[in-house]
Design an enzyme around this catalytic site. Structure first.
Site, PDB file in Angstrom:
ATOM      1  N   ARG A  26       0.833  -1.214   0.000  1.00  0.00           N
ATOM      2  CA  ARG A  26       0.000   0.000   0.000  1.00  0.00           C
ATOM      3  C   ARG A  26       0.864   1.259   0.000  1.00  0.00           C
ATOM      4  O   ARG A  26       0.521   2.257  -0.629  1.00  0.00           O
ATOM      5  CB  ARG A  26      -0.971  -0.013   1.180  1.00  0.00           C
ATOM      6  CG  ARG A  26      -2.041   1.057   1.020  1.00  0.00           C
ATOM      7  CD  ARG A  26      -3.158   0.923   2.020  1.00  0.00           C
ATOM      8  NE  ARG A  26      -2.660   1.030   3.384  1.00  0.00           N
ATOM      9  CZ  ARG A  26      -3.404   0.775   4.456  1.00  0.00           C
ATOM     10  NH1 ARG A  26      -4.654   0.393   4.338  1.00  0.00           N
ATOM     11  NH2 ARG A  26      -2.888   0.905   5.674  1.00  0.00           N
TER      12      ARG A  26
ATOM     13  N   LYS B 238      -2.779   6.485   1.347  1.00  0.00           N
ATOM     14  CA  LYS B 238      -2.646   6.923   2.749  1.00  0.00           C
ATOM     15  C   LYS B 238      -1.693   8.109   2.819  1.00  0.00           C
ATOM     16  O   LYS B 238      -0.508   7.953   3.136  1.00  0.00           O
ATOM     17  CB  LYS B 238      -2.159   5.740   3.605  1.00  0.00           C
ATOM     18  CG  LYS B 238      -2.440   5.916   5.092  1.00  0.00           C
ATOM     19  CD  LYS B 238      -2.362   4.595   5.802  1.00  0.00           C
ATOM     20  CE  LYS B 238      -2.404   4.728   7.310  1.00  0.00           C
ATOM     21  NZ  LYS B 238      -3.686   5.184   7.824  1.00  0.00           N
TER      22      LYS B 238
ATOM     23  N   GLU C 298     -16.209   6.962   4.065  1.00  0.00           N
ATOM     24  CA  GLU C 298     -15.209   6.584   5.072  1.00  0.00           C
ATOM     25  C   GLU C 298     -15.723   6.912   6.478  1.00  0.00           C
ATOM     26  O   GLU C 298     -16.428   7.902   6.660  1.00  0.00           O
ATOM     27  CB  GLU C 298     -13.929   7.381   4.766  1.00  0.00           C
ATOM     28  CG  GLU C 298     -12.662   6.884   5.392  1.00  0.00           C
ATOM     29  CD  GLU C 298     -12.099   5.595   4.776  1.00  0.00           C
ATOM     30  OE1 GLU C 298     -12.792   4.560   4.800  1.00  0.00           O
ATOM     31  OE2 GLU C 298     -10.961   5.616   4.288  1.00  0.00           O
TER      32      GLU C 298
HETATM   33  N1  PLP Z   1      -9.418   4.456   6.368  1.00  0.00           N
HETATM   34  C1  PLP Z   1      -8.609   5.427   6.813  1.00  0.00           C
HETATM   35  C2  PLP Z   1      -8.878   6.822   6.400  1.00  0.00           C
HETATM   36  C3  PLP Z   1      -7.517   5.112   7.632  1.00  0.00           C
HETATM   37  O1  PLP Z   1      -6.714   6.059   8.097  1.00  0.00           O
HETATM   38  C4  PLP Z   1      -7.316   3.773   8.002  1.00  0.00           C
HETATM   39  C5  PLP Z   1      -6.180   3.417   8.830  1.00  0.00           C
HETATM   40  O2  PLP Z   1      -5.182   2.989   8.381  1.00  0.00           O
HETATM   41  C6  PLP Z   1      -8.194   2.805   7.521  1.00  0.00           C
HETATM   42  C7  PLP Z   1      -9.240   3.182   6.711  1.00  0.00           C
HETATM   43  C8  PLP Z   1      -8.023   1.370   7.876  1.00  0.00           C
HETATM   44  O3  PLP Z   1      -6.978   0.785   7.153  1.00  0.00           O
HETATM   45  P1  PLP Z   1      -6.138  -0.415   7.760  1.00  0.00           P
HETATM   46  O4  PLP Z   1      -7.118  -1.451   8.143  1.00  0.00           O
HETATM   47  O5  PLP Z   1      -5.265  -0.846   6.664  1.00  0.00           O
HETATM   48  O6  PLP Z   1      -5.405   0.127   8.922  1.00  0.00           O
HETATM   49  C1  COI Z   2      -4.430   3.257  11.370  1.00  0.00           C
HETATM   50  O1  COI Z   2      -5.465   2.645  11.653  1.00  0.00           O
HETATM   51  O2  COI Z   2      -3.339   2.703  11.257  1.00  0.00           O
HETATM   52  C2  COI Z   2      -4.440   4.672  11.125  1.00  0.00           C
HETATM   53  O3  COI Z   2      -3.527   5.108  10.516  1.00  0.00           O
HETATM   54  C3  COI Z   2      -5.553   5.471  11.632  1.00  0.00           C
HETATM   55  C4  COI Z   2      -5.111   6.824  12.146  1.00  0.00           C
HETATM   56  C5  COI Z   2      -4.293   6.744  13.380  1.00  0.00           C
HETATM   57  C6  COI Z   2      -4.501   7.660  11.088  1.00  0.00           C
END
Ligand code: PLP
Ligand code: COI
Length: 339
Positions: A80, A183, A219
């Site tokens: 990612r 991200k 989101e």
């Molecule tokens: N959506 C956003 C905007 C986020 O910041 C995160 C955190 O990382 C997620 C979704 C969830 O992604 P992940 O499950 O890969 O941490």
């Molecule tokens: C995560 O879930 O890893 C995130 O990055 C969420 C937030 C702390 C930005």
């Protein structure tokens, strides 16, 4: 070292012993550098400061039941970050370099990995920034990749307890063809006002709708949204949300326990049909939602009528935790063990 109160850790910055860095210059990455410095010295014209050339990741390490240190879905996070770097014209951190840097940062800070059973984890935060100086709007020629770590507790202070969320219609987090799918810092900057207002108004996070039509759930603050009805796990399909690795894992687990999985547009009205709703992400894990309030029209959707997370959310949460902590076999190959 002072003893750490593992059970009461917030989700926040925690100083550890070392962080790991790597520099991109003249078209190549340097060897890993280990430092105890929490600061970065950089040029005041660095592109990360002016033009938002910045991407990050978030993943977690756990102490397993057997005492081993277990990192969850290391490779997916590496991939990612590559997508994020493509999106902002930054050089790619090769998967192997990403893995090496994360493993090193975790190993060097082993004493900060919370013990098994404390309900805490070691949060790993890789960061890629443009550090070369430019004043015209263009990508930098030099970059810095950093991995720091810190022990954390639950993102929403409630932990695995239902939280309230607020639909906002007067802010967008990401444009339909913008950067919502990667991200990068700009998405979080765009979400701050709505998020802080939601907190002040008594909600754990703001739920953003699709920016074009305001018809579909996009989101859930710093996490993906899911709803459950008729034994089906339903989660938005959208170019402006982050492809959550937790969500990807929950979809696999939902199928494993015999649920159907749908990734598609989720109209706001469907909120009244869900039996359970939740937010999912590395930091949030699963945060069950007890109530969603649509701020502009006052509509209210209630879940968890007895104040407890719904049965399917509990099942999915327990399964995910069991794999992360090694009390269930890692049949999907999601775990990297540090010997
Ligand atoms: N959506 C956003 C905007 C986020 O910041 C995160 C955190 O990382 C997620 C979704 C969830 O992604 P992940 O499950 O890969 O941490
Ligand atoms: C995560 O879930 O890893 C995130 O990055 C969420 C937030 C702390 C930005």
């Amino acid at each position: 070292m002072n003893t750490i109160d593992w059970k009461n850790l917030p989700f926040g910055y925690f100083k550890t012993d070392y962080n790991v860095r790597c520099y991109y210059k003249d078209g190549k990455w340097s060897d890993l550098d280990v430092t105890d410095n929490e600061y970065i010295q950089m040029h005041m014209a660095a592109t990360c400061l002016h033009y938002g050339q910045e991407a990050f990741e978030g993943l977690k390490a756990f102490t397993g039941k057997d005492g081993s240190i277990r990192i969850f879905r290391l490779e997916e996070n590496a991939k990612r970050l590559i997508n994020s770097s493509i999106g902002l014209l930054m050089p790619q951190v090769p998967v192997e370099l990403f893995k090496k840097a994360v493993l090193k940062a975790v190993e060097l800070n082993k004493r900060f990995v919370p013990p098994y059973g404390e309900g805490a984890s070691l949060y790993v935060r890789p960061l890629l920034i443009g550090t070369g100086a430019e004043v015209g709007v263009k990508p930098a020629k030099e970059y810095t990749f950093i991995v720091f770590v810190g022990p954390v507790g639950p993102y929403f202070k409630e932990g695995f307890k239902p939280v309230r969320m607020q639909i906002v219609r007067d802010f967008d987090r990401a444009a339909p063809l913008g950067t919502g799918y990667i991200k990068v810092g700009g998405n979080y900057a765009a979400s701050l006002r709505a998020g802080e207002r939601a907190h002040q108004e008594g909600f754990a996070a703001a739920i953003f709708l699709d920016a074009r039509e305001k018809k579909y759930i996009d989101e859930a603050g710093p996490a993906n949204f899911f709803g459950i009805k008729n034994n089906t796990y339903i989660t938005p399909d959208s170019h402006s949300i982050l492809p959550s690795i937790t969500n990807m894992s929950l979809r696999a687990l939902a199928e494993e326990i015999g649920m159907k999985v749908e990734q598609r547009h989720v109209p706001v009205e469907e909120l009244s049909e869900f039996e359970e709703t939740g937010a999912c992400g590395t930091a949030a894990v699963i945060s069950p939602i007890s109530q969603i309030v649509d701020r502009d029209n006052g509509k209210v959707y209630n879940y968890c009528k007895d104040g407890k997370p719904g049965p399917m959310s509990v099942k999915l949460y327990n399964k995910l935790k069991a794999i992360q902590e090694g009390s269930e076999p890692d049949k999907f190959g999601w775990i990297t063990i540090i010997k």
